[in-house]
Enzyme design. Sequence first.
Site, PDB file in Angstrom:
ATOM      1  N   LYS A 158      -1.065  -5.397  -7.605  1.00  0.00           N
ATOM      2  CA  LYS A 158      -0.217  -5.129  -6.439  1.00  0.00           C
ATOM      3  C   LYS A 158       1.020  -6.027  -6.536  1.00  0.00           C
ATOM      4  CE  LYS A 158      -1.547  -4.102  -1.803  1.00  0.00           C
ATOM      5  NZ  LYS A 158      -1.136  -2.709  -1.681  1.00  0.00           N
TER       6      LYS A 158
HETATM    7  N1  PPE Z   1      -2.115   2.753  -3.379  1.00  0.00           N
HETATM    8  C1  PPE Z   1      -1.023   2.008  -3.112  1.00  0.00           C
HETATM    9  C2  PPE Z   1       0.193   2.199  -3.923  1.00  0.00           C
HETATM   10  C3  PPE Z   1      -1.075   1.065  -2.080  1.00  0.00           C
HETATM   11  O1  PPE Z   1      -0.002   0.315  -1.834  1.00  0.00           O
HETATM   12  C4  PPE Z   1      -2.261   0.926  -1.315  1.00  0.00           C
HETATM   13  C5  PPE Z   1      -2.324  -0.071  -0.205  1.00  0.00           C
HETATM   14  C6  PPE Z   1      -3.364   1.729  -1.637  1.00  0.00           C
HETATM   15  C7  PPE Z   1      -3.256   2.622  -2.692  1.00  0.00           C
HETATM   16  C8  PPE Z   1      -4.675   1.607  -0.912  1.00  0.00           C
HETATM   17  O2  PPE Z   1      -5.332   0.406  -1.231  1.00  0.00           O
HETATM   18  P1  PPE Z   1      -6.299  -0.348  -0.210  1.00  0.00           P
HETATM   19  O3  PPE Z   1      -5.463  -0.878   0.887  1.00  0.00           O
HETATM   20  O4  PPE Z   1      -6.965  -1.376  -1.011  1.00  0.00           O
HETATM   21  O5  PPE Z   1      -7.266   0.665   0.295  1.00  0.00           O
HETATM   22  N2  PPE Z   1      -1.113  -0.308   0.488  1.00  0.00           N
HETATM   23  C9  PPE Z   1      -0.946  -1.517   1.246  1.00  0.00           C
HETATM   24  C10 PPE Z   1       0.495  -1.753   1.627  1.00  0.00           C
HETATM   25  C11 PPE Z   1       1.091  -0.732   2.515  1.00  0.00           C
HETATM   26  C12 PPE Z   1       2.487  -1.093   2.983  1.00  0.00           C
HETATM   27  O6  PPE Z   1       3.181  -0.186   3.451  1.00  0.00           O
HETATM   28  O7  PPE Z   1       2.898  -2.253   2.923  1.00  0.00           O
HETATM   29  C13 PPE Z   1      -1.868  -1.557   2.440  1.00  0.00           C
HETATM   30  O8  PPE Z   1      -2.360  -0.522   2.870  1.00  0.00           O
HETATM   31  O9  PPE Z   1      -2.097  -2.649   2.947  1.00  0.00           O
END
Ligand code: PPE
Length: 304
Positions: free
Chosen positions: A157
């Site tokens: 990330k």
């Molecule tokens: N893909 C991406 C690209 C992504 O950024 C997230 C989380 C996910 C999948 C889902 O991952 P998880 O949260 O572990 O289920 N995105 C984070 C940031 C969002 C933002 O706008 O800032 C979040 O949901 O915290």
Amino acid sequence: MKSDKIWMNGTLVPFEDAKVHVLAPGLHYGLGVFEGIRCYNTPLGPAVFRLREHMERFEDSALAFGLLEMPYSVDEMVNAVKETVRANGFKSCYIRPLLFMEGGPLSLNLDAHTPGVSISAWEWASLLGDEGVQNGVRLMVSSFTRLHPNVNLTKAKVSGNYVNSVMAKTIAVRLGFDEAVMLDPSGLVAECTGENLFLVRKGKIYTPSTAAILEGITRDSLITLAKDAGYEVVEGPISRDQIYIADEVFVCGTAAEVVPVTEVDFRKIGNGKIGPVTSVLQKAFNAVIRGEGPRAAEWLDPIE
Ligand code: PPE
């Protein structure tokens, strides 16, 4: 995004004092890694959802990015997150740990920099809106390609990765959609700009395998809850037209939670309303974050 305190390099400082210098290398080159975590109000008090897994991914992100050594261990970060939530008195909140290149020259060599770490928390509604969570959202397939792991990591990330997300999301919203689906460099479905994607067809659940996407913790939780409920979940390649003809589509992430999709590229999904499988999984997820059932005991970490 207001709170009383922000954790900065080991100490809680007043919100207004959590500042960095304009020459911080992280700001110039997007050199950082972050996490998004949620704390929920449960019968055991505020409890953080899968906190250790988030902090393990934080460490994985930083080391995959190329940092040689973490300034804080996973245990230290777990405790620091709890300390930050306690200090702000939140019952439920979103938590954003960030490791960024704070000191050193403006060099493109990571080893020239010194990392700083912050943990912020604030009260935050679903990223795609409460209306979207209840009645569904509209997506478009973006013309921007999702990251190739040889260009920018997809497992980590990394802050700079989100330039790609921001470009796709901005056009989607300007065009009147809620979110963009991003295709991977081979043209198959990867993920949304800040969520993972699932579809349902003839009673089976499908989602892209983790090769070219972020390994979402909500994604993993929903796969587990779906299997607990007796559904078959298939992880593998998905084409854009498989989305078009799906019976149901939903997206999920920490910030967004579980969000039904009712339309993609002007194709109505199913009958254009939240589908039965999506509804079962959304209810199962919501029960867990209220502290109900065996998965809640496994996944919720009380801050006290
Ligand atoms: N893909 C991406 C690209 C992504 O950024 C997230 C989380 C996910 C999948 C889902 O991952 P998880 O949260 O572990 O289920 N995105 C984070 C940031 C969002 C933002 O706008 O800032 C979040 O949901 O915290």
